[in-house]
Motif scaffolding. Structure first.
Motif, short mmCIF file in Angstrom:
data_model
loop_
_atom_site.label_atom_id
_atom_site.label_comp_id
_atom_site.label_asym_id
_atom_site.label_seq_id
_atom_site.Cartn_x
_atom_site.Cartn_y
_atom_site.Cartn_z
N LEU A 77 2.29 -6.82 0.99
CA LEU A 77 2.45 -5.41 1.51
C LEU A 77 2.93 -5.44 3.06
N PHE A 78 2.64 -6.19 3.64
CA PHE A 78 2.99 -6.15 5.19
C PHE A 78 3.13 -7.65 5.76
N GLY A 79 2.91 -8.62 4.96
CA GLY A 79 3.07 -9.98 5.55
C GLY A 79 4.31 -10.55 5.76
N ASP A 80 5.13 -10.09 6.39
CA ASP A 80 6.27 -10.52 7.11
C ASP A 80 6.31 -10.35 8.59
N ARG A 81 7.02 -11.12 9.35
CA ARG A 81 7.00 -10.98 10.83
C ARG A 81 7.34 -9.49 11.26
N TRP A 82 8.40 -9.06 10.70
CA TRP A 82 8.73 -7.45 11.28
C TRP A 82 7.75 -6.44 11.09
N MET A 128 4.65 -6.87 10.76
CA MET A 128 3.44 -6.98 11.33
C MET A 128 3.90 -6.70 12.58
N LEU A 129 4.95 -6.85 13.12
CA LEU A 129 5.23 -6.23 14.63
C LEU A 129 5.24 -5.05 14.76
N ARG A 153 1.87 -3.47 14.86
CA ARG A 153 1.03 -3.83 16.16
C ARG A 153 1.58 -2.70 17.11
N ARG A 162 11.10 -2.37 21.14
CA ARG A 162 9.82 -3.15 21.58
C ARG A 162 9.93 -4.45 20.84
N THR A 163 10.56 -4.39 19.52
CA THR A 163 10.80 -5.60 18.73
C THR A 163 11.77 -6.45 18.78
#
Lengths: 146, 146
Positions: free
Chosen positions: B22-27, B29-30, B33, B48-49
């Motif tokens: 569901l959300f486990g890729d780098r982007w 997650m950021l 955050r 920000r990213t």
């Protein structure tokens, strides 16, 4: 982590971003999960995740380069095994937090899921973050200081 | 989460794998955050990213489809804002665990990093997972039951 093995940091000042750069892709996370659950050989990881062999090779190499896993000698005549390093083992609270969220939010009514139990067989729950005064911490009562 | 918006689960029985799907890729997650740290507009997230606009559009759409974020009305004349849903807010312990690990393992001596503080300004630490008898839990004294 060897200096040379470091990724290009997306946001060098942020520990969350650095952690995500190091293992924050789906396959790396599942490899770490499986290593925590006893996977040791290339075939173990391949069969549990269903990941393509070339991707698995890449991710294992990367996790080793970043110091999260290591290759260790296996019983005579066998290929080397893959194990988590101490830094990799320290990802246990991350995996536990992912599990807890997944159990709460990623299953419909009546859908079954695996559970994590401790040595006594009791179901393991993730700890709730609390402030020094015992208040549950959320993104609303905390802030990032740069 | 709408049934139609669900991803193809990599490992349907495992809460860790579903969370990662569901959300486990780098982007993703950021983005989560940054939403926890007050980002609201497309431009906030973009700046920000440093994420490419088309990727940001895709990830926001996905996070909304999965029920982790929502678009909400903004002050008159402004574009809609993006906010975490309750399920998205519940990712706080995951982000905190990532931060804690990153602070411990992803910085060299003398490298500075951001910190998370509570309402009193005290530095926030991630809670340690403990068993019912108070033993620190690790991957070695827990196991997955399928």
């Amino acid at each position: 982590m060897r200096e040379s093995a470091r990724p290009q940091w997306t946001d060098p000042n942020c520990p969350v971003a650095r952690a995500t750069d190091l293992f924050g892709d789906r396959w790396s996370m599942l490899i770490i999960r499986d290593a925590m659950d006893g996977a040791r050989t290339f075939t173990d990881f391949q069969q549990r995740t269903g990941i393509a062999r070339n991707v698995l090779t890449d991710r294992l190499r990367r996790l080793i380069g970043y110091g999260l896993m290591a290759q260790v000698d296996a019983p005579a005549g066998k290929r080397k095994h893959y194990e988590l390093t101490a830094a990799g083992e320290d990802l246990f609270p991350v995996v536990l937090a992912l599990r807890h969220w997944g159990e709460e939010h990623a299953f419909g009514d009546g859908e079954g899921h695996s559970t994590l139990v401790d040595a006594t067989g009791a179901s393991v729950t993730a700890p709730e973050p609390l402030g020094t005064d015992g208040t549950p911490l959320t993104s609303r009562n905390t802030r990032v200081v740069r």
